[in-house]
Design a protein around this motif. Sequence first.
Motif: not given
Length: 343
Positions: A9, A14, A38-39, A321, A323, A327
């Motif tokens: 993450t 990613t 949340d990705w 992103l 994560t 974030t």
Amino acid sequence: MRIVVTGATGNVGTSVVEALGRDPGVDTVLGLARREPDWTAPKTEWAAADVVTADLAPLFRGADTVIHLAWAFHPTHDSAATWRTNVIGSTRVFDAVAAAGVPALVYASSVGAYSPGPKDRAVDESWPTHGWPGASYTREKAYVERVLDAFEAAHSDRRVVRLRPGFIFKREAAQEQRRIFGGPLVPNLSAGRLPVVPDIPGLRFQTLHTTDVAEAYRLAALGDARGPFNVAADPVVGAAELADLLGARRVRVPATVVRGAIWAGWQLNLVPASPGLFDAVIRLPIMDTGRARRDLGWSPRYSSLDALREFLEGLRTGAGLPTPPLTPHPPGGRLRELLTSRR
């Protein structure tokens, strides 16, 4: 193929799962991280797993390759804590690869694993990997190289690849990297905002875009290559390149002055990067990337300056992103960074 990615993450993770998900030769990707994001990414499922405590072998079972990216930079004031995650955690990953019968392991080493080296010529993968003793990051990267030497000797039937990249940037990771290295007092800068760039003797380093390093991981995971590979983009970056990029003027500053400022900020809990890490950076060798180009079939799409431009853009716009590591707006914001940076 089924690929498992630890540390999936973060900045590199990613992009790695995205690159794997786009490959028609990959059926599924299992992304492991301490906290699920949340990705979503193509073909990717998630599992919460801390490499220090989780039972990893069942998660690895049935995988064709494990890509080990998980690494902790903080807390820089507690080297025992980072040692647990980075050295003990990596050792547990390697042991689980053996126990689960995974045929291939790709490990995220670093230019930081290298012993001090020249800035006026490039060294290949045979350069010693003893790190710099004064920084936790470089000590741990060097030590894990020795752990991996022992793993290869004990498991000669496994294919092992070590990627040793330069500094890795993308737009969405800029805020994370500010938190890791710059700290809560670093503003969201953009080109043209800095009047001067310190011209520090020995400050020449290599960078690349995260998308390009992800492609190197994809090639290493799906191909038949073995051994270490240096990965970095051109040009090598120094004060002149930074000044042109930022539209700033170069000012010669002794390394001791910069180190003293970093030491003071680190002691006052204002700067998360330790003075030992600065010592390591100005001693890093310049890497020859010829082997990656020949044997992996890898070449970067982005220049080193393209990667730095994206970093600056991400810093200016607050990109990120959804994560936990990436974030752009973590709980508590910069105040929480300031209060917890020693932990």
